[in-house]
Scaffold this motif. Structure first.
Motif, PDB file in Angstrom:
ATOM      1  N   MET A 138       0.612  -1.155  -0.048  1.00 11.49           N
ATOM      2  CA  MET A 138       0.152   0.017   0.038  1.00 11.49           C
ATOM      3  C   MET A 138       0.894   1.220  -0.072  1.00 11.49           C
ATOM      4  SD  MET A 138      -3.034  -1.267   2.292  1.00 11.49           S
ATOM      5  CE  MET A 138      -3.388  -2.882   2.451  1.00 11.49           C
ATOM      6  N   ALA A 139       0.878   1.872  -1.120  1.00  8.30           N
ATOM      7  CA  ALA A 139       1.745   3.003  -1.303  1.00  8.30           C
ATOM      8  C   ALA A 139       1.165   4.368  -1.928  1.00  8.30           C
ATOM      9  CB  ALA A 139       2.912   2.387  -2.030  1.00  8.30           C
ATOM     10  N   VAL A 140       1.774   5.406  -1.637  1.00  9.43           N
ATOM     11  CA  VAL A 140       1.236   6.548  -2.455  1.00  9.43           C
ATOM     12  C   VAL A 140       2.804   6.983  -2.899  1.00  9.43           C
ATOM     13  CG1 VAL A 140       0.376   8.758  -2.200  1.00  9.43           C
ATOM     14  CG2 VAL A 140      -0.662   7.068  -1.057  1.00  9.43           C
ATOM     15  N   PHE A 141       2.500   7.493  -4.368  1.00 11.54           N
ATOM     16  CA  PHE A 141       3.995   7.815  -4.852  1.00 11.54           C
ATOM     17  C   PHE A 141       3.641   8.709  -6.268  1.00 11.54           C
ATOM     18  CE2 PHE A 141       2.378   3.900  -6.696  1.00 11.54           C
ATOM     19  CZ  PHE A 141       2.556   3.856  -8.121  1.00 11.54           C
ATOM     20  N   LYS A 142       4.812   9.140  -6.621  1.00 17.55           N
ATOM     21  CA  LYS A 142       4.508  10.321  -7.683  1.00 17.55           C
ATOM     22  C   LYS A 142       5.011   9.889  -8.787  1.00 17.55           C
ATOM     23  CE  LYS A 142       5.072  15.111  -8.313  1.00 17.55           C
ATOM     24  NZ  LYS A 142       5.706  16.584  -8.038  1.00 17.55           N
ATOM     25  N   ARG A 143       4.162   9.926  -9.941  1.00 21.34           N
ATOM     26  CA  ARG A 143       4.426   9.526 -11.331  1.00 21.34           C
ATOM     27  C   ARG A 143       4.312  10.523 -12.227  1.00 21.34           C
ATOM     28  NH1 ARG A 143       1.126   5.064 -13.691  1.00 21.34           N
ATOM     29  NH2 ARG A 143       1.544   4.040 -11.702  1.00 21.34           N
ATOM     30  N   GLY A 144       5.502  11.201 -12.722  1.00 19.61           N
ATOM     31  CA  GLY A 144       5.615  12.423 -13.476  1.00 19.61           C
ATOM     32  C   GLY A 144       5.417  13.450 -12.642  1.00 19.61           C
ATOM     33  N   LYS A 145       4.152  14.341 -13.049  1.00 22.66           N
ATOM     34  CA  LYS A 145       3.476  15.353 -12.384  1.00 22.66           C
ATOM     35  C   LYS A 145       2.414  15.252 -11.362  1.00 22.66           C
ATOM     36  CE  LYS A 145       4.992  18.888 -15.683  1.00 22.66           C
ATOM     37  NZ  LYS A 145       4.630  19.821 -16.523  1.00 22.66           N
ATOM     38  N   LEU A 146       1.921  13.874 -11.584  1.00 27.95           N
ATOM     39  CA  LEU A 146       0.707  13.519 -10.655  1.00 27.95           C
ATOM     40  C   LEU A 146       0.996  12.173  -9.738  1.00 27.95           C
ATOM     41  CD1 LEU A 146      -1.716  13.059 -13.865  1.00 27.95           C
ATOM     42  CD2 LEU A 146      -1.402  14.885 -12.449  1.00 27.95           C
ATOM     43  N   TRP A 147      -0.021  12.303  -8.820  1.00 27.47           N
ATOM     44  CA  TRP A 147       0.231  11.304  -7.713  1.00 27.47           C
ATOM     45  C   TRP A 147      -0.567  10.154  -7.800  1.00 27.47           C
ATOM     46  CZ3 TRP A 147       3.720  11.476  -3.476  1.00 27.47           C
ATOM     47  CH2 TRP A 147       4.407  12.863  -3.466  1.00 27.47           C
ATOM     48  N   CYS A 148      -0.282   8.812  -7.522  1.00 29.69           N
ATOM     49  CA  CYS A 148      -0.652   7.610  -7.722  1.00 29.69           C
ATOM     50  C   CYS A 148      -1.047   7.058  -6.212  1.00 29.69           C
ATOM     51  CB  CYS A 148      -0.198   6.663  -8.496  1.00 29.69           C
ATOM     52  SG  CYS A 148       0.309   7.578 -10.170  1.00 29.69           S
ATOM     53  N   TYR A 149      -1.901   5.925  -6.197  1.00 25.51           N
ATOM     54  CA  TYR A 149      -1.675   4.975  -5.010  1.00 25.51           C
ATOM     55  C   TYR A 149      -1.840   3.355  -5.737  1.00 25.51           C
ATOM     56  CZ  TYR A 149      -6.872   4.249  -5.462  1.00 25.51           C
ATOM     57  OH  TYR A 149      -8.076   3.903  -5.801  1.00 25.51           O
ATOM     58  N   ARG A 150      -1.312   2.553  -4.683  1.00 21.42           N
ATOM     59  CA  ARG A 150      -1.470   1.223  -5.229  1.00 21.42           C
ATOM     60  C   ARG A 150      -1.797   0.493  -3.857  1.00 21.42           C
ATOM     61  NH1 ARG A 150       3.739  -0.629  -7.625  1.00 21.42           N
ATOM     62  NH2 ARG A 150       2.559   0.636  -9.587  1.00 21.42           N
ATOM     63  N   VAL A 151      -2.971  -0.265  -3.975  1.00 24.08           N
ATOM     64  CA  VAL A 151      -3.300  -1.206  -2.818  1.00 24.08           C
ATOM     65  C   VAL A 151      -3.266  -2.611  -2.928  1.00 24.08           C
ATOM     66  CG1 VAL A 151      -5.206  -1.586  -1.027  1.00 24.08           C
ATOM     67  CG2 VAL A 151      -4.726   0.860  -1.848  1.00 24.08           C
ATOM     68  N   ASN A 152      -2.773  -3.517  -2.288  1.00 23.27           N
ATOM     69  CA  ASN A 152      -2.418  -4.900  -2.533  1.00 23.27           C
ATOM     70  C   ASN A 152      -3.462  -5.538  -1.626  1.00 23.27           C
ATOM     71  OD1 ASN A 152      -0.649  -4.536  -4.756  1.00 23.27           O
ATOM     72  ND2 ASN A 152       0.930  -4.426  -3.173  1.00 23.27           N
ATOM     73  N   PHE A 153      -4.199  -6.833  -1.902  1.00 22.94           N
ATOM     74  CA  PHE A 153      -5.026  -7.269  -1.049  1.00 22.94           C
ATOM     75  C   PHE A 153      -5.308  -8.732  -1.561  1.00 22.94           C
ATOM     76  CE2 PHE A 153      -7.884  -4.839  -3.981  1.00 22.94           C
ATOM     77  CZ  PHE A 153      -8.866  -5.733  -4.371  1.00 22.94           C
ATOM     78  N   LYS A 154      -5.868  -9.745  -0.675  1.00 23.00           N
ATOM     79  CA  LYS A 154      -6.161 -10.808  -1.158  1.00 23.00           C
ATOM     80  C   LYS A 154      -7.813 -11.015  -1.428  1.00 23.00           C
ATOM     81  CE  LYS A 154      -3.263 -14.359   0.879  1.00 23.00           C
ATOM     82  NZ  LYS A 154      -3.115 -15.335   1.710  1.00 23.00           N
ATOM     83  N   GLY A 164      -4.789   3.573  -8.766  1.00 23.44           N
ATOM     84  CA  GLY A 164      -5.362   4.794  -8.880  1.00 23.44           C
ATOM     85  C   GLY A 164      -4.556   5.932  -9.106  1.00 23.44           C
ATOM     86  N   SER A 165      -4.653   6.592 -10.233  1.00 25.43           N
ATOM     87  CA  SER A 165      -3.820   7.693 -10.462  1.00 25.43           C
ATOM     88  C   SER A 165      -4.671   9.004 -11.058  1.00 25.43           C
ATOM     89  CB  SER A 165      -2.735   7.064 -11.774  1.00 25.43           C
ATOM     90  OG  SER A 165      -3.584   6.679 -12.736  1.00 25.43           O
ATOM     91  N   GLY A 166      -3.686   9.896 -11.119  1.00 28.32           N
ATOM     92  CA  GLY A 166      -4.255  11.209 -11.796  1.00 28.32           C
ATOM     93  C   GLY A 166      -4.697  12.401 -10.579  1.00 28.32           C
ATOM     94  N   PHE A 167      -3.965  12.119  -9.569  1.00 29.64           N
ATOM     95  CA  PHE A 167      -4.266  13.157  -8.422  1.00 29.64           C
ATOM     96  C   PHE A 167      -3.116  14.150  -8.315  1.00 29.64           C
ATOM     97  CE2 PHE A 167      -5.633   8.974  -7.230  1.00 29.64           C
ATOM     98  CZ  PHE A 167      -6.919   9.000  -6.898  1.00 29.64           C
ATOM     99  N   ARG A 168      -3.594  15.298  -8.220  1.00 28.72           N
ATOM    100  CA  ARG A 168      -2.779  16.722  -8.288  1.00 28.72           C
ATOM    101  C   ARG A 168      -1.796  16.805  -7.103  1.00 28.72           C
ATOM    102  NH1 ARG A 168      -5.789  21.524 -11.203  1.00 28.72           N
ATOM    103  NH2 ARG A 168      -6.182  20.316 -13.267  1.00 28.72           N
ATOM    104  N   THR A 169      -2.371  16.338  -5.881  1.00 30.23           N
ATOM    105  CA  THR A 169      -1.762  16.354  -4.891  1.00 30.23           C
ATOM    106  C   THR A 169      -1.577  15.045  -3.985  1.00 30.23           C
ATOM    107  OG1 THR A 169      -3.538  16.947  -3.278  1.00 30.23           O
ATOM    108  CG2 THR A 169      -2.619  18.658  -4.340  1.00 30.23           C
ATOM    109  N   LYS A 170      -0.525  14.797  -3.267  1.00 28.43           N
ATOM    110  CA  LYS A 170      -0.169  13.745  -2.464  1.00 28.43           C
ATOM    111  C   LYS A 170      -1.393  13.392  -1.442  1.00 28.43           C
ATOM    112  CE  LYS A 170       3.321  11.695   0.560  1.00 28.43           C
ATOM    113  NZ  LYS A 170       4.489  11.545   1.206  1.00 28.43           N
ATOM    114  N   LYS A 171      -2.167  14.552  -0.850  1.00 28.77           N
ATOM    115  CA  LYS A 171      -3.125  14.376   0.002  1.00 28.77           C
ATOM    116  C   LYS A 171      -4.447  13.770  -0.731  1.00 28.77           C
ATOM    117  CE  LYS A 171      -4.710  15.033   4.078  1.00 28.77           C
ATOM    118  NZ  LYS A 171      -4.400  14.324   5.132  1.00 28.77           N
TER     119      LYS A 171
END
Length: 98
Positions: A1-17, A28-35
């Motif tokens: 479970m991570a929040v990271f920056k790709r280019g100019k936009l922020w993304c998140y990734r959640v792993n689960f069973k 999920g991607s395309g967020f303008r801010t980390k928050k």
């Protein structure tokens, strides 16, 4: 479970069973801010904790409607209502997607 920056936009990734025991990744991607990305990640985590099936989006609408209809509506209305409600569903299933 991570929040990271790709280019100019922020993304998140959640792993689960999932229910089958296989690992699934929700991105999920395309967020303008980390928050914003952190809030979206939190919503996904809350959905998982509440027991929502995040892979349910792969289900066809006709299958979802049939399951819903059988579970919630069948037997609660007159036979006439059942015939009129399920008729459009039958026509949707018989048409092919082109």
């Amino acid at each position: 479970m991570a929040v990271f920056k790709r280019g100019k936009l922020w993304c998140y990734r959640v792993n689960f069973k999932n229910a089958d025991g296989a690992y699934v990744r929700k991105n999920g991607s395309g967020f303008r801010t980390k928050k914003e990305a952190q809030l979206a990640e939190g919503e996904v985590k809350q959905s998982l904790n509440k027991g929502f099936n995040l892979s349910a989006g792969d289900e066809l609408f006709t299958d979802f409607f049939q399951e819903w209809f059988d579970l919630y509506r069948k037997g609660k209305r007159a036979l006439k209502m059942i015939k009129t409600s399920s008729q459009p569903l039958l026509s949707l299933k018989s048409t092919s997607l082109e």
